[in-house]
Design an enzyme around this catalytic site. Structure first.
Site, PDB file in Angstrom:
ATOM      1  N   CYS A 271       0.660  -1.224  -0.071  1.00  0.00           N
ATOM      2  CA  CYS A 271      -0.044   0.085   0.269  1.00  0.00           C
ATOM      3  C   CYS A 271       0.987   1.591  -0.181  1.00  0.00           C
ATOM      4  O   CYS A 271       0.884   2.362  -1.286  1.00  0.00           O
ATOM      5  CB  CYS A 271      -1.196  -0.005   0.981  1.00  0.00           C
ATOM      6  SG  CYS A 271      -1.980  -1.446   1.388  1.00  0.00           S
TER       7      CYS A 271
HETATM    8  N1  LIG Z   1      -4.266  -5.316   1.423  1.00  0.00           N
HETATM    9  C1  LIG Z   1      -4.344  -4.060   2.438  1.00  0.00           C
HETATM   10  O1  LIG Z   1      -3.186  -4.409   2.977  1.00  0.00           O
HETATM   11  C2  LIG Z   1      -4.768  -3.073   1.527  1.00  0.00           C
HETATM   12  C3  LIG Z   1      -5.354  -2.410   3.141  1.00  0.00           C
HETATM   13  C4  LIG Z   1      -6.255  -1.311   2.667  1.00  0.00           C
HETATM   14  C5  LIG Z   1      -6.735  -0.993   1.064  1.00  0.00           C
HETATM   15  N2  LIG Z   1      -6.195  -1.843   0.396  1.00  0.00           N
HETATM   16  C6  LIG Z   1      -6.769  -1.879  -0.722  1.00  0.00           C
HETATM   17  O2  LIG Z   1      -7.654  -2.933  -1.499  1.00  0.00           O
HETATM   18  C7  LIG Z   1      -7.471  -3.502  -2.849  1.00  0.00           C
HETATM   19  C8  LIG Z   1      -6.809  -4.795  -2.828  1.00  0.00           C
HETATM   20  O3  LIG Z   1      -6.088  -4.698  -1.798  1.00  0.00           O
HETATM   21  P1  LIG Z   1      -5.095  -6.954  -2.017  1.00  0.00           P
HETATM   22  O4  LIG Z   1      -4.053  -6.281  -1.153  1.00  0.00           O
HETATM   23  O5  LIG Z   1      -6.777  -7.225  -0.926  1.00  0.00           O
HETATM   24  O6  LIG Z   1      -5.047  -7.073  -2.973  1.00  0.00           O
HETATM   25  P2  LIG Z   1      -4.658  -8.640  -3.477  1.00  0.00           P
HETATM   26  O7  LIG Z   1      -4.428  -8.499  -4.545  1.00  0.00           O
HETATM   27  O8  LIG Z   1      -4.509  -9.309  -2.662  1.00  0.00           O
HETATM   28  O9  LIG Z   1      -6.078  -9.386  -4.171  1.00  0.00           O
HETATM   29  C9  LIG Z   1      -6.984  -8.841  -5.353  1.00  0.00           C
HETATM   30  C10 LIG Z   1      -7.798  -9.667  -5.497  1.00  0.00           C
HETATM   31  O10 LIG Z   1      -8.727  -9.899  -6.386  1.00  0.00           O
HETATM   32  C11 LIG Z   1      -8.902 -10.182  -7.459  1.00  0.00           C
HETATM   33  N3  LIG Z   1      -9.287  -9.896  -8.508  1.00  0.00           N
HETATM   34  C12 LIG Z   1      -8.168  -9.318 -10.116  1.00  0.00           C
HETATM   35  N4  LIG Z   1      -9.012  -9.329 -10.559  1.00  0.00           N
HETATM   36  C13 LIG Z   1     -10.490  -9.441 -11.034  1.00  0.00           C
HETATM   37  C14 LIG Z   1     -11.740  -9.526 -11.092  1.00  0.00           C
HETATM   38  N5  LIG Z   1     -11.765  -8.421 -12.522  1.00  0.00           N
HETATM   39  N6  LIG Z   1     -12.989  -9.574 -10.315  1.00  0.00           N
HETATM   40  C15 LIG Z   1     -12.415 -10.583  -9.936  1.00  0.00           C
HETATM   41  N7  LIG Z   1     -11.499 -11.448  -8.914  1.00  0.00           N
HETATM   42  C16 LIG Z   1     -10.324 -10.387  -9.113  1.00  0.00           C
HETATM   43  C17 LIG Z   1      -7.214 -11.463  -7.686  1.00  0.00           C
HETATM   44  O11 LIG Z   1      -7.790 -12.818  -7.864  1.00  0.00           O
HETATM   45  C18 LIG Z   1      -6.902 -10.975  -6.246  1.00  0.00           C
HETATM   46  O12 LIG Z   1      -6.898 -12.100  -5.511  1.00  0.00           O
HETATM   47  C19 LIG Z   1      -6.381  -2.575  -3.327  1.00  0.00           C
HETATM   48  O13 LIG Z   1      -7.352  -1.062  -3.858  1.00  0.00           O
HETATM   49  C20 LIG Z   1      -5.767  -1.919  -2.669  1.00  0.00           C
HETATM   50  O14 LIG Z   1      -5.190  -1.075  -2.724  1.00  0.00           O
HETATM   51  C21 LIG Z   1      -5.092  -3.163   0.291  1.00  0.00           C
END
Ligand SMILES: NC(=O)c1ccc[n+]([C@@H]2O[C@H](COP(=O)([O-])OP(=O)(O)OC[C@H]3O[C@@H](n4cnc5c(N)ncnc54)[C@H](O)[C@@H]3O)[C@@H](O)[C@H]2O)c1
Length: 439
Positions: A271
């Site tokens: 992030c």
């Molecule tokens: N990881 C963190 O600590 C955190 C904290 C706050 C906010 N965020 C934000 O939240 C969002 C998700 O982060 P994350 O770390 O969980 O991401 P991640 O990469 O771990 O997971 C994303 C998931 O989305 C799936 N995906 C991709 N395209 C897709 C589609 N078209 N349809 C369905 N599924 C699909 C992927 O296969 C994956 O499993 C990001 O925008 C990130 O910036 C993350």
């Protein structure tokens, strides 16, 4: 809204799977959707795609109630709420990659077109201000043939959880932000979140402000880290100065606060680096010079050089020398290596033709996928230090605070660089360098 209501969660990464497990364990009828079929199969079979404390237990509880995991989008057709939690990774110019969110929204729009429900769609993925109105809303309205605010709700609902504490943060967020028009859907969403957690402050605002809040949050955290790292580098050049005493003391001032003041190798993870780069890119695009965030980002980059310089100062030319990297995950209690500073250190060491041996209690397999046989992998602290000229502690895993003379027995030279200042023993027979401690 009853606990029987159906909730769809699209994107089962750290954010989506944490939310899926928490809501299903509370008894909501949850449909977790991911585009990755193999990932869905694994989750259904109880195999977690990543490590997160308490996730396995919470997910198990969810499966005992009403939880479906699938790659079939059509299952969300009867959902009353649909959370979008797909990734928004960074592009090489720092802007965010919107293809995943566009794809997910397109699928949701098509299902909405055939559905009789009027669901609330909540965007949790981190997106640059304006994305909701300029990208997400038009796609949804076009694909569904329906109108946001009338036929379905659309809310910006940024997520603030911290990996390694994701389940706790999902259950007890410090704030809930709801951005959008003040419609009946907004009221429903507010009720939903206050039912989940009666004491949580709920901030109701518009889309663009909600989107901005997320970037403000993360760029401030990154600022604190770059601030303390810059001070740590100054302390390091003042004989006897100790950055931890400085940080602890200024942290007692409630105007400053004690968190995110732990000096180290720089901020990493999925992030902070991407969000700071995105706000720099966005700020420049709209004509606001991102002087301040540029400095935060450059300070972070400089910290990597600081560590390399320390290694070279102690070991000389690194060509052909074994250098050990202790800690690969971007922080303890996770196996996530996304944008971990350790990976950048490894790359720099390889460029200098060092022989790199690495250790991590959890993240080795993820690193192996990236570096393959370019580096060596060790199973224990003694193994990683064997024949090494220098051990570099990168992640504050508790086991590294207990390194002993016995662990260092077979080092070629007993040099330790402690980027986290966790090695406490004064009885260690080694040359000890720590970021932020002047010697
Ligand atoms: N990881 C963190 O600590 C955190 C904290 C706050 C906010 N965020 C934000 O939240 C969002 C998700 O982060 P994350 O770390 O969980 O991401 P991640 O990469 O771990 O997971 C994303 C998931 O989305 C799936 N995906 C991709 N395209 C897709 C589609 N078209 N349809 C369905 N599924 C699909 C992927 O296969 C994956 O499993 C990001 O925008 C990130 O910036 C993350």
């Amino acid at each position: 809204m009853s606990e029987n209501m159906k909730i769809g969660i699209v994107g089962l990464g750290f954010v989506g799977l944490s939310l899926t497990s928490v809501l299903s364990s509370k008894g909501y009828n949850v449909i977790g959707i991911d585009i990755d079929k193999e990932k869905c199969n694994k989750i259904r079979n109880g195999v977690l795609p990543f490590f997160e404390p308490d996730l396995e237990k919470t997910l198990k509880n969810g499966f005992k109630k009403k939880l479906t995991i699938s790659n079939d989008f059509s299952l969300i057709k009867d959902c009353e709420m649909i959370f979008v939690t797909v990734g928004t990774p960074q592009k090489s110019n720092g802007s965010i990659e919107l293809s995943m969110i566009k794809n997910a929204i397109t699928n949701i729009g098509k299902i909405l077109a055939k559905s009789k429900k009027s669901p609330i769609i909540l965007i949790k993925s981190t997106v640059i201000p304006g994305t909701m109105q300029k990208v997400i809303l038009p796609i949804l309205e076009k694909k569904s043939g329906k109108k946001a605010g009338r036929d379905f709700g659309l809310i910006s609902n940024p997520e603030f959880l911290q990996e390694s504490n994701a389940i706790h943060d999902t259950k007890y967020p410090h704030v809930v932000v709801l951005g959008g028009y003040q419609t009946k859907y907004m009221k429903k969403a507010k009720n939903f979140f206050s039912n989940l957690n009666s004491n949580v402050p709920i901030i109701m605002t518009n889309h663009q402000t909600a989107e901005m809040i997320k970037y403000a949050n993360n760029s401030f955290l990154a600022t604190k880290i770059s601030f303390i790292n810059q001070l740590a580098n100054i302390c390091q050049n003042i004989p006897g100065a100790n950055i931890d005493d400085v940080a602890r003391t200024i942290g007692l001032d409630s105007r400053i606060g004690k968190l995110f003041l732990s000096a180290g190798p720089g901020y990493g993870g999925s992030c902070l680096p991407k969000d700071v780069k995105a706000i720099i890119n966005f700020s420049s695009k709209i004509g606001v010079s991102p002087l301040f965030f540029d400095a935060v980002e450059k300070t972070n980059q400089q910290q990597i050089e600081q560590i390399i310089k320390l290694i070279e100062k102690n070991c000389g030319n690194l060509k052909g020398k074994n250098i050990s990297v202790l800690g690969l995950a971007f922080k303890p209690k996770t196996d996530d290596i996304r944008d971990s500073i350790s990976l950048k250190i490894i790359e720099k060491l390889l460029k200098k033709q060092a022989i790199v041996i690495v250790h991590d209690p959890m993240a080795i397999e993820n690193v192996r996928k990236k570096f393959k046989n370019k580096i060596r992998y060790a199973n224990s602290i003694s193994d990683v230090l064997k024949d090494s000229y220098c051990g570099v502690i990168m992640t504050a895993w508790p086991e590294y605070s207990k390194i002993t003379n016995k662990n260092m027995k077979n080092m070629k030279k007993r040099i330790i660089i402690d980027s986290r200042r966790i090695l406490k023993s004064s009885k260690l027979d080694c040359i000890y360098n720590a970021i932020g401690i002047g010697n």
